[in-house]
Design an enzyme around this catalytic site. Structure first.
Site, mmCIF file in Angstrom:
data_model
loop_
_atom_site.group_PDB
_atom_site.id
_atom_site.type_symbol
_atom_site.label_atom_id
_atom_site.label_comp_id
_atom_site.label_asym_id
_atom_site.label_seq_id
_atom_site.Cartn_x
_atom_site.Cartn_y
_atom_site.Cartn_z
ATOM 1 N N THR A 115 -7.172 0.639 5.548
ATOM 2 C CA THR A 115 -6.569 1.799 4.884
ATOM 3 C C THR A 115 -5.976 2.753 5.930
ATOM 4 O OG1 THR A 115 -8.060 1.633 3.012
ATOM 5 C CG2 THR A 115 -7.085 3.799 3.406
ATOM 6 N N GLY A 148 -12.083 -5.175 9.231
ATOM 7 C CA GLY A 148 -13.249 -5.907 9.752
ATOM 8 C C GLY A 148 -14.131 -6.514 8.671
ATOM 9 N N HIS A 149 -14.376 -5.743 7.613
ATOM 10 C CA HIS A 149 -15.369 -6.231 6.640
ATOM 11 C C HIS A 149 -14.841 -7.352 5.758
ATOM 12 C CE1 HIS A 149 -14.164 -4.055 2.796
ATOM 13 N NE2 HIS A 149 -13.427 -3.407 3.684
ATOM 14 N N CYS A 174 -10.332 0.423 -10.004
ATOM 15 C CA CYS A 174 -11.109 1.436 -10.710
ATOM 16 C C CYS A 174 -11.497 2.530 -9.737
ATOM 17 C CB CYS A 174 -12.350 0.807 -11.314
ATOM 18 S SG CYS A 174 -13.300 1.978 -12.273
HETATM 19 N N1 PLP Z 1 -5.184 -4.076 2.379
HETATM 20 C C1 PLP Z 1 -5.597 -5.113 1.631
HETATM 21 C C2 PLP Z 1 -4.645 -6.233 1.359
HETATM 22 C C3 PLP Z 1 -6.892 -5.137 1.100
HETATM 23 O O1 PLP Z 1 -7.268 -6.181 0.361
HETATM 24 C C4 PLP Z 1 -7.753 -4.052 1.365
HETATM 25 C C5 PLP Z 1 -9.089 -4.007 0.773
HETATM 26 O O2 PLP Z 1 -9.355 -4.563 -0.277
HETATM 27 C C6 PLP Z 1 -7.295 -3.004 2.163
HETATM 28 C C7 PLP Z 1 -6.010 -3.057 2.648
HETATM 29 C C8 PLP Z 1 -8.185 -1.845 2.518
HETATM 30 O O3 PLP Z 1 -9.115 -2.262 3.491
HETATM 31 P P1 PLP Z 1 -10.256 -1.321 4.079
HETATM 32 O O4 PLP Z 1 -11.394 -1.411 3.128
HETATM 33 O O5 PLP Z 1 -10.599 -1.912 5.413
HETATM 34 O O6 PLP Z 1 -9.710 0.046 4.214
#
Ligand code: PLP
Length: 378
Positions: free
Chosen positions: A71, A197-198, A322
């Site tokens: 994000t 990472g997660h 959601c």
């Molecule tokens: N971009 C994509 C394609 C995702 O699937 C996700 C999370 O589901 C994100 C960004 C956001 O990732 P983060 O949780 O590391 O901020």
């Protein structure tokens, strides 16, 4: 026992990562401190950076900036390149962490063009390139979609963008691709790429932005000079170490993990097609992540199925976002031209690298028995 079929949401850290992290725990000073504790933490951060670099094929001089996740990495890129009246090209199927910063940029005067996918969920280079103009500053197209698993041909898109405007920055959100398939940043034609990472076994709350050598981006978070002055604030050392450990584990076992995921997903799709009438699998005829299945089940509300499965210990996801307590139907499936009924009857099943064909078959059986029960009750 819980059957976790929601790897695309988070791929929970495994036991070996926990053990290795615990061993590192004692080293954790502030990497900016000059004393021994700080220097050990700094060395651990730099070692994680090199491990991540090796996983994604970034060059020795490309920058890897650790962030709090995908994000933040996506926000950084959009914020840096949407100053003033810039033109930005992206797609309607991006994650909200791209779409919402773009919406704000548009409210502040940027001009934003969003390209639709085809009915299979692919963003194709022929629909991106006509949108590029001489004033386009940023093109941001995700590498693989989190809901459908459909993969975009980033190399081909990058080539088309460079031909249309060699000065535009080309970015890709690769949060779902990293850890599931081999990738090589240096060959993708990208200027920057987002990692979470997660999604591949590190702790939550850590990610990275890879930036090609020579590409100049302004920081989103201002403060200390950490992370090449691109991300102020004391580093999330434990999270960063975890991303390094996960990167090594994934890199060493990638072929095996990919095979397992594919076996699980294929066994699941074979089983569900055999056992459940009136279903359809989104994007099944195009290039997809090996672990993801987006399944439309006629007459079944995804949210009802999700809750019924949760009661049986089976975790899946609906395409709904959601965030406000009121699930919004998937913007991805809607952008693919699907009607509301179909969108609300679609679930996502996503397998981990340590699951196999037997798990896929079991998943199909459990889901089919609940679907039959729900259909009988209607
Ligand atoms: N971009 C994509 C394609 C995702 O699937 C996700 C999370 O589901 C994100 C960004 C956001 O990732 P983060 O949780 O590391 O901020």
């Amino acid at each position: 026992m819980t059957l976790d079929l929601d790897a695309n949401a988070t791929y929970a850290a495994g036991d070996s990562l926990r053990e290795k992290l615990f061993a590192e725990w004692r080293k954790l000073g502030n990497p900016s401190s000059l004393h021994r504790g700080g220097q050990r933490a700094k060395a651990a951060v730099e070692s994680a950076r090199e491990k991540l670099r090796a996983l994604v094929g970034a060059g020795a001089r490309d920058q890897i900036v650790f962030t709090s996740g995908a994000t933040e990495a996506n926000n950084l890129v959009v914020a840096a390149l949407s100053v003033g009246a810039s033109h930005i090209v992206s797609s309607t199927i991006e994650h909200p962490c791209v779409l919402l910063p773009l919406k704000r940029a548009a409210n502040r005067g940027a001009s934003v063009t969003l390209v639709d996918p085809n009915s299979n969920g692919e963003i194709d280079s022929a629909s991106v390139s006509p949108q590029i103009t001489a004033t386009t500053k940023l093109v941001s197209i995700m590498a693989a979609n989190n809901e459908t698993g459909v993969i975009n041909d980033i190399e081909c898109i990058s080539r088309a963008v460079r031909t249309a405007n060699s000065g535009a920055v080309i970015h890709s959100d690769a949060a779902q691709l990293v850890g599931k398939l081999a990738l090589d940043f240096s060959k993708m034609g990208l200027d920057s790429m987002t990692i979470s990472g997660h999604k591949f076994g590190a702790l939550t709350g850590v990610g990275a932005l890879v930036i090609r050598e020579g590409v100049d981006l302004a920081p989103l978070i201002l403060g200390g000079p950490q992370e090449h002055k691109l991300r102020g604030g004391t580093e999330n050392v434990l999270g960063i170490i975890s991303i390094g450990i996960a990167a090594d584990e994934v890199r060493e076992g990638l072929a095996r993990r990919e095979r397992s995921m594919r076996e699980a997903r294929d066994a699941f799709e074979r089983g569900i097609k055999e056992l459940v009438p009136r279903i359809d699998i989104n994007g099944s005829s195009v290039n997809r992540l090996p672990n993801t299945s987006s399944v439309f089940i006629d007459g079944i509300r995804a949210d009802d199925l999700l809750v019924a499965l949760d009661l049986e210990g089976v975790l899946i996801s609906s395409g709904a976002a959601c965030s406000s307590g009121k699930p919004e139907p998937s913007h991805v499936l809607s952008a693919m031209g699907q009607d509301e009924d179909r969108v609300k009857s679609t679930v996502r099943v996503s397998f981990r690298g340590d699951q196999d064909g037997e798990v896929g078959t079991r998943a199909a059986r459990v889901i089919s028995s609940i679907v039959s029960r729900m259909r009988r009750l209607k």
